[in-house]
Design an enzyme around this catalytic site. Structure first.
Site, PDB file in Angstrom:
ATOM      1  N   ASP A 223       0.996  -1.214   0.088  1.00  0.00           N
ATOM      2  CA  ASP A 223       0.015   0.033  -0.007  1.00  0.00           C
ATOM      3  C   ASP A 223       0.877   1.209   0.124  1.00  0.00           C
ATOM      4  O   ASP A 223       1.902   1.317   0.644  1.00  0.00           O
ATOM      5  CB  ASP A 223      -1.006   0.070   1.427  1.00  0.00           C
ATOM      6  CG  ASP A 223      -1.951   0.957   1.395  1.00  0.00           C
ATOM      7  OD1 ASP A 223      -2.297   1.328   0.200  1.00  0.00           O
ATOM      8  OD2 ASP A 223      -2.452   1.305   2.252  1.00  0.00           O
TER       9      ASP A 223
ATOM     10  N   HIS B 161      -8.402   9.604   3.765  1.00  0.00           N
ATOM     11  CA  HIS B 161      -7.541   8.756   4.851  1.00  0.00           C
ATOM     12  C   HIS B 161      -7.914   9.151   6.224  1.00  0.00           C
ATOM     13  O   HIS B 161      -7.937  10.063   6.676  1.00  0.00           O
ATOM     14  CB  HIS B 161      -6.071   8.784   4.454  1.00  0.00           C
ATOM     15  CG  HIS B 161      -5.627   8.044   3.433  1.00  0.00           C
ATOM     16  ND1 HIS B 161      -4.712   8.805   2.495  1.00  0.00           N
ATOM     17  CD2 HIS B 161      -5.858   6.905   2.782  1.00  0.00           C
ATOM     18  CE1 HIS B 161      -4.422   7.894   1.405  1.00  0.00           C
ATOM     19  NE2 HIS B 161      -4.994   6.871   1.569  1.00  0.00           N
TER      20      HIS B 161
ATOM     21  N   ILE C 232     -10.047  -0.455   3.341  1.00  0.00           N
ATOM     22  CA  ILE C 232     -10.811  -0.145   4.311  1.00  0.00           C
ATOM     23  C   ILE C 232      -9.500  -0.434   5.631  1.00  0.00           C
ATOM     24  O   ILE C 232      -9.055  -1.499   5.898  1.00  0.00           O
ATOM     25  CB  ILE C 232     -11.840  -0.996   4.872  1.00  0.00           C
ATOM     26  CG1 ILE C 232     -12.946  -0.659   3.688  1.00  0.00           C
ATOM     27  CG2 ILE C 232     -12.371  -0.953   6.253  1.00  0.00           C
ATOM     28  CD1 ILE C 232     -13.897  -1.755   3.551  1.00  0.00           C
TER      29      ILE C 232
HETATM   30 ZN   LIG Z   1      -4.369   5.078   0.756  1.00  0.00          ZN
END
Ligand SMILES: [Zn+2]
Length: 354
Positions: free
Chosen positions: A115, A211, A299
Site C-alpha cells: 500500500d 484517509h 478499509i
Molecule cells: Zn491509501
C-alpha cells in the site's frame, strides 16, 4: 578497475544471490489482482483491501474472507513494515494461505499488496520478496514524473506477473506517512494518457474519500438535526462516471474508504476514549461505488476503531485484566464481525471465489 573476467564473476555471483533471495508469490500460494478485478467489474462488486499489522488483524481478515468465500487483498503499508517487519509480514501472508485452506477454502484467492509504495526501490523489494501486487503512489509528484516512476515500476513488476496500482489525484487525510491537507479530484482528461503510457493494472482515483478517522472537518459537513451527528459531503460520482467513460472496464480503486461506524466511536468515547466528530464515508455510497468499475476498496481505520473499541470495553469492564489474550481476543472477534459486514453488505464479494 576490475578486468572483464572478474566483473563477469561478480555479476554471476550477484545474480545467484538474487535468485536465492528472490521468491515468487506464486510459490507462496498467493495470486495477483488481474483475474479477480475482471470478475469484480463484470459482477458488480468490489474486492476488500484490508490493511494488516499484527496477527489478530490477519486472523480476523482470513477468518471473515474464508468463511464467506471472498477473495481478499492483504495490504501492507510503510507503517506496517516499520511496525511489524517486512519479513515477518510476508511469512504471515504465506501462513494466511494455509490458514484459509484449514478453514475450508480449497483454493483461497489472497493478494499480498504493498500500500502506498513511494519509490521504485521499495516496490522492487516487495516484488522480489513475494508480494503479488504493489501500489506506486506518485500522486504527489508532477504529472510527468508520476508517469515516469509508475512506468518504471510497471516494467519491473510485470516481468514477474505482479500487478501494479497507480494513483492520480490527491486524497486528503492522514494515513501512516501519507499526509495531505487538501484533496484534488482526479482529472478525468488525464486518465487515458496515464493508463496507456504507464501500463498500470488499476488506478486509484480521488473522488472525495479520505484517509483516517477524521475524513472531513465539521465545516465541510452538515449536522443531522435529530442526532447532532456530522453528515459528510457526498462522493463525487460525476468524476467517477467521467473516469469510467474515458476508460471503460478499467479497474478503479478507492482509498480511504472506512465508514467510521458510529457504534465504535461511541463505544470508545463511553469507555474513556476521546474521538470527537470522527466521520467516514457512508456505506450506501461505497455500496453504490462497488457496483461500478470500482473493484478494490481500501478499509483500514474501521478495523483500528473496532479493535480499540473492544479493548477499551474490556479495560473499562475488567480493570484487573492483564492477559493480552483477554483483550486482543475480543478485539479480534469485533474486527471479524466488521470485516464480514463489509464483505456481505458493502462490497458484496461473498461467494465470489473462482
Ligand atoms: Zn491509501
Amino acid at each position: 578497475m576490475l578486468n572483464l573476467q572478474s566483473q563477469r564473476f561478480l555479476d554471476r555471483l550477484f545474480f545467484k544471490y538474487n535468485k536465492i533471495m528472490a521468491v515468487s508469490y506464486k510459490d507462496l500460494g498467493l495470486v495477483n489482482t488481474r483475474e479477480m478485478f475482471k470478475r469484480a467489474i463484470n459482477g458488480g462488486y468490489a474486492i476488500p483491501a484490508f490493511n494488516f499489522n499484527n496477527m489478530e488483524q490477519l486472523q480476523a481478515i482470513i477468518k471473515a474472507s474464508s468463511e464467506l468465500k471472498s477473495p481478499v487483498i492483504l495490504q501492507v503499508s510503510k507503517g506496517a513494515r516499520n511496525y511489524a517487519n517486512q519479513t515477518l509480514l510476508r511469512y504471515m501472508a504465506q501462513g494466511a494461505v494455509e490458514y484459509a485452506k484449514e478453514l475450508g477454502c480449497a483454493r483461497p484467492e489472497i493478494v499480498l499488496h504493498l500500500d502506498h509504495g513511494d519509490s521504485f526501490e521499495i516496490c522492487k523489494s516487495c516484488v522480489d520478496f513475494g508480494f503479488s501486487s504493489v501500489m506506486i503512489d506518485g500522486s504527489a509528484l508532477p504529472y510527468e514524473e508520476n508517469i515516469a516512476l509508475t512506468k518504471k515500476v510497471v516494467d519491473y513488476a510485470h516481468q514477474f506477473d505482479v500487478s501494479v496500482e497507480g494513483e492520480l489525484g490527491v486524497l486528503a487525510g492522514v494515513e501512516d506517512d501519507v499526509v495531505a491537507e487538501v484533496s484534488h479530484y482526479t482529472k478525468p482528461e488525464e486518465v487515458i494518457d496515464f493508463a496507456t503510457r504507464t501500463g498500470v493494472d488499476s488506478l486509484a482515483i480521488s473522488i472525495g474519500t479520505s484517509h483516517g478517522a477524521y475524513k472531513f472537518k465539521p465545516e465541510q459537513c452538515t449536522r443531522d438535526p435529530k442526532t447532532g451527528k456530522l453528515v459528510p459531503p457526498p462522493l463525487a460520482f460525476d468524476v467517477l462516471d467521467a473516469v469510467m467513460d474515458k476508460l471503460p472496464g478499467f479497474p478503479i480503486v478507492l482509498h480511504g474508504s472506512s465508514s467510521v461506524p458510529q457504534e465504535y466511536v461511541d463505544m470508545i468515547n463511553e469507555n474513556g476514549g476521546k474521538l470527537p466528530d470522527a466521520v467516514g464515508i457512508p456505506e450506501e455510497q461505497l455500496r453504490k461505488a462497488s457496483k461500478s468499475a470500482v473493484c478494490k476498496i481500501n478499509i483500514d481505520s474501521d478495523s483500528r476503531l473496532a479493535f480499540t473499541a473492544a479493548v477499551r470495553k474490556v479495560f473499562a469492564d475488567k480493570p484487573g485484566e492483564f492477559d493480552p489474550r483477554k483483550f486482543c481476543g475480543p478485539a479480534r472477534d469485533e474486527m471479524e464481525k466488521m470485516y464480514k459486514h463489509k464483505i456481505v453488505d458493502v462490497l458484496a464479494s461473498d461467494n465470489k471465489l473462482a
